[in-house]
Motif scaffolding. Structure first.
Motif, short mmCIF file in Angstrom:
data_model
loop_
_atom_site.label_atom_id
_atom_site.label_comp_id
_atom_site.label_asym_id
_atom_site.label_seq_id
_atom_site.Cartn_x
_atom_site.Cartn_y
_atom_site.Cartn_z
N ASN A 33 36.97 46.29 55.62
CA ASN A 33 37.77 45.55 54.63
C ASN A 33 37.83 46.32 53.31
O ASN A 33 38.89 46.40 52.67
CB ASN A 33 37.17 44.17 54.41
N PHE A 34 36.69 46.87 52.91
CA PHE A 34 36.67 47.63 51.65
C PHE A 34 37.55 48.88 51.75
O PHE A 34 38.29 49.20 50.82
CB PHE A 34 35.24 48.02 51.30
N VAL A 59 41.21 47.83 51.48
CA VAL A 59 41.59 47.53 50.11
C VAL A 59 41.68 48.80 49.28
O VAL A 59 42.60 48.97 48.46
CB VAL A 59 40.58 46.54 49.49
N GLN A 60 40.75 49.73 49.50
CA GLN A 60 40.75 50.99 48.76
C GLN A 60 41.98 51.83 49.09
O GLN A 60 42.63 52.38 48.19
CB GLN A 60 39.48 51.76 49.07
N ILE A 82 41.81 48.26 44.50
CA ILE A 82 40.52 48.15 43.84
C ILE A 82 40.74 47.84 42.36
O ILE A 82 41.60 48.40 41.69
CB ILE A 82 39.72 49.46 43.99
N ASN A 83 39.94 46.92 41.84
CA ASN A 83 40.02 46.46 40.45
C ASN A 83 41.36 45.78 40.16
O ASN A 83 41.89 45.86 39.05
CB ASN A 83 39.81 47.63 39.47
N SER A 84 41.88 45.11 41.16
CA SER A 84 43.12 44.34 41.01
C SER A 84 42.90 42.94 41.55
O SER A 84 42.19 42.74 42.55
CB SER A 84 44.27 45.01 41.76
N SER A 102 43.52 42.18 45.21
CA SER A 102 42.50 42.44 46.23
C SER A 102 41.81 41.15 46.67
O SER A 102 41.25 41.08 47.77
CB SER A 102 41.46 43.43 45.70
N ASN A 110 33.88 38.78 47.11
CA ASN A 110 34.97 39.76 47.06
C ASN A 110 35.18 40.27 45.64
O ASN A 110 35.48 41.45 45.44
CB ASN A 110 36.26 39.14 47.60
N ILE A 123 32.69 42.91 44.84
CA ILE A 123 32.92 44.19 45.51
C ILE A 123 34.12 44.93 44.92
O ILE A 123 34.07 46.13 44.66
CB ILE A 123 33.13 43.98 47.02
N TYR A 124 35.21 44.20 44.69
CA TYR A 124 36.49 44.84 44.37
C TYR A 124 36.79 44.95 42.88
O TYR A 124 37.61 45.79 42.49
CB TYR A 124 37.63 44.09 45.05
N THR A 148 35.83 45.93 39.15
CA THR A 148 34.88 46.71 38.36
C THR A 148 35.06 46.51 36.85
O THR A 148 34.16 46.82 36.08
CB THR A 148 35.05 48.21 38.68
#
Length: 293
Positions: A128-129, A132-133, A138-140, A143, A213, A216-217, A219
């Protein structure tokens, strides 16, 4: 004239009711304690003192939280994710479930089996990560929305509910000239309001409580959800996570514990307010799809 006989409570009934009352108190007391601490005036607050009723009421902790930019930003982010995510969840879930009820849909069984497969086998965190990456999310906030547009359980329940609707209504709509889209909007959606209300609550609660989530996503702290901010308040750095946004000297001296409890209450309040309005649809909406008439 019929007489109504009163059932006498047996010893077993007393045990059952007493057990239920005890369990209810065990669930209720921590919540009352959190509310009590959040409403306690800082002047009379004593750490680690157990009071279910504040000695002196004060809303200073709530005023402090609602005056800080970081809390308001986290609240705004959470509302945005909840509203947009819930709407997209409903659109994807009900349109896909309706498509799966169409026997003329090419590959319908394969798609349905693929849905069931995801119910049994979960790819896990790492795939899953990576997904998304690779999508650049990421950082949205997307996500947290796009990765959970629907789930297998919701699709199966909604599909079963639509299968239980009287087919005569669809036949009548087609006689009147409706195509599949017309049947969906004019027949299926109006009859699905209990299910829509139920799944609105399910999806909204899931998005509102999004934590893992987001951990994780996301930052950037400016994009944190409310649950992420509360985690920082309660576990990591106390009230500093909110205090960095600026506060008066009087607010800066507030006990950290009252601020933490106030943040927890504020995070629960919207769901507690919305739930009573959807409760009447809750049991009906869940049960409608369980048995096909």
């Amino acid at each position: 004239m019929s007489s109504v006989t009163k059932k006498r409570l047996t010893f077993g009934d007393y045990i059952i009711y007493s057990t239920i009352a005890l369990i209810s108190m065990i669930c209720l007391v921590p919540f009352l304690y959190v509310v009590s601490v959040s409403l306690t005036d800082p002047e009379v607050y004593v750490p680690f003192q157990f009071n279910l009723i504040p000695e002196k009421f004060s809303l200073s902790s709530y005023a402090y939280l609602l005056s800080t930019n970081s809390f308001l930003m986290a609240l705004k982010n959470t509302i945005y994710i909840t509203v947009v995510g819930t709407i997209l969840n409903l659109v994807v879930t009900f349109t896909m479930a309706y498509g799966l009820t169409r026997k003329t849909l090419p590959g319908r069984k394969i798609i349905f089996y693929a849905v069931i497969f995801t119910l049994v086998f979960n790819p896990g965190i790492v795939p899953n990560f990576l997904l998304v990456q690779n999508l650049g999310l990421i950082n949205s906030h997307w996500s947290l929305i796009l990765v959970s547009l629907t789930n297998a359980w919701s699709l199966i329940v909604v599909k079963s509910f639509m299968d239980s609707l009287p087919p005569e209504l669809e036949e009548a709509a087609r006689i009147d000239g409706c195509n599949d889209i017309g049947v969906f909007f004019r027949i299926i959606i109006p009859l699905s309001m209990p299910a829509i209300a139920t799944f609105t609550l399910f999806f909204a609660v899931a998005h509102w409580n999004t934590y893992f989530n987001a951990l994780i996503y996301l930052t950037d702290s400016s994009k944190w959800t409310l649950q992420m901010l509360i985690k920082t308040l309660v576990i990591d750095s106390g009230s500093d996570a909110v205090g960095q946004a600026g506060a008066t000297p009087e607010q800066a001296t507030l006990p950290q514990e009252t601020i933490r409890m106030a943040s927890i209450v504020l995070s629960m309040l919207p769901i507690l307010v919305v739930y009573p309005f959807l409760q009447k649809y809750f049991a009906k909406g869940v049960m409608l799809g369980s048995v096909k008439e």
